[in-house]
Design an enzyme around this catalytic site. Structure first.
Site, short mmCIF file in Angstrom:
data_model
loop_
_atom_site.label_atom_id
_atom_site.label_comp_id
_atom_site.label_asym_id
_atom_site.label_seq_id
_atom_site.Cartn_x
_atom_site.Cartn_y
_atom_site.Cartn_z
N ASN A 1 18.60 -64.55 73.23
CA ASN A 1 17.51 -64.05 74.08
C ASN A 1 17.07 -62.65 73.62
O ASN A 1 15.88 -62.37 73.54
CB ASN A 1 17.94 -64.00 75.54
CG ASN A 1 18.07 -65.37 76.15
OD1 ASN A 1 17.76 -66.38 75.53
ND2 ASN A 1 18.53 -65.42 77.37
N CYS B 1 26.29 -64.81 75.69
CA CYS B 1 25.98 -63.65 76.54
C CYS B 1 24.51 -63.25 76.48
O CYS B 1 24.10 -62.36 77.21
CB CYS B 1 26.86 -62.47 76.17
SG CYS B 1 26.33 -61.73 74.62
N GLY B 2 23.73 -63.86 75.60
CA GLY B 2 22.32 -63.51 75.52
C GLY B 2 21.87 -62.94 74.19
O GLY B 2 20.79 -62.37 74.09
N SER C 1 30.07 -64.65 72.52
CA SER C 1 29.32 -65.90 72.61
C SER C 1 28.77 -66.10 74.02
O SER C 1 29.39 -65.69 75.01
CB SER C 1 30.23 -67.08 72.27
OG SER C 1 30.63 -66.99 70.93
N TYR D 1 32.96 -76.00 72.13
CA TYR D 1 31.91 -74.99 71.99
C TYR D 1 30.95 -75.43 70.90
O TYR D 1 31.37 -75.88 69.83
CB TYR D 1 32.55 -73.64 71.66
CG TYR D 1 31.59 -72.57 71.23
CD1 TYR D 1 30.61 -72.12 72.11
CD2 TYR D 1 31.64 -72.04 69.96
CE1 TYR D 1 29.71 -71.15 71.71
CE2 TYR D 1 30.74 -71.06 69.56
CZ TYR D 1 29.78 -70.63 70.44
OH TYR D 1 28.90 -69.67 70.05
N GLY D 2 29.66 -75.32 71.15
CA GLY D 2 28.64 -75.81 70.22
C GLY D 2 28.78 -75.27 68.81
O GLY D 2 28.56 -75.98 67.84
N GLY D 3 29.13 -73.99 68.68
CA GLY D 3 29.29 -73.39 67.35
C GLY D 3 30.38 -74.04 66.55
O GLY D 3 30.31 -74.13 65.33
N HIS E 1 29.78 -61.55 63.87
CA HIS E 1 29.10 -62.30 64.92
C HIS E 1 28.11 -61.33 65.58
O HIS E 1 28.41 -60.71 66.59
CB HIS E 1 30.16 -62.79 65.91
CG HIS E 1 29.68 -63.84 66.85
ND1 HIS E 1 30.35 -64.15 68.00
CD2 HIS E 1 28.61 -64.67 66.81
CE1 HIS E 1 29.72 -65.11 68.63
NE2 HIS E 1 28.67 -65.44 67.94
#
Length: 150
Positions: free
Chosen positions: A68, A64-65, A62, A10-12, A39
């Site tokens: 955005n 989920c938007g 994580s 995962y990127g995080g 978070h």
């Protein structure tokens, strides 16, 4: 305090300083000092003809938007949206006023690339052309980056 991180698919997790300090170590410090490390996104919304911006903290899982939503560009005339942070919030109640105060302990944004495009988040796409660290994306032959849904 020690935080052990493994399985950095995962990127995080691949940006260990980000998640490990801002959220994991932050949570341990927060518990000892009486505040919260969560978070969450932080955004402000100002209604037309209002002088006051109302701030919202929102917790979502994580990918989920959150980014955005935090970078929302209002389509209703007169509304203004301010993005304070898109991933982690440090929160504390003001002892005098009782108000919940929140900050973004990070510098920059963190988003999950797959599904992010000009159609889904044009603001995010405009931010990636400089000062960007990419993780978990493909490298193109011309030195660019690619991800699903781009």
């Amino acid at each position: 305090s020690e935080i052990i991180s493994f399985g950095s698919g995962y990127g995080g997790n691949s940006l260990l300083g980000k998640k490990c300090f801002a959220l994991r170590l932050g949570s341990a410090l927060a518990q000892k000092q009486g505040w919260l490390a969560e978070h969450m996104l932080i955004m402000g919304v100002k209604r037309p003809e209002s002088k006051e911006t109302k701030y919202v903290c929102a917790a979502f899982p994580s990918a989920c938007g959150k980014t955005n939503l935090a970078m929302l560009c209002p389509t209703l005339p007169g509304y203004e949206v301010t993005c304070v942070g898109d991933d982690i919030a440090w929160l504390r109640f003001d002892e005098k006023s009782g108000e919940l105060r929140a900050i973004n302990p990070e510098n920059g944004f963190f988003g999950v690339a797959p599904g992010t495009s000009e159609a889904s988040n044009p603001v995010a796409m405009k931010t990636i052309f400089k000062n960007t660290v990419f993780t978990n994306v493909a490298l193109t032959d011309d030195g660019g980056v690619w991800w699903e849904g781009m």
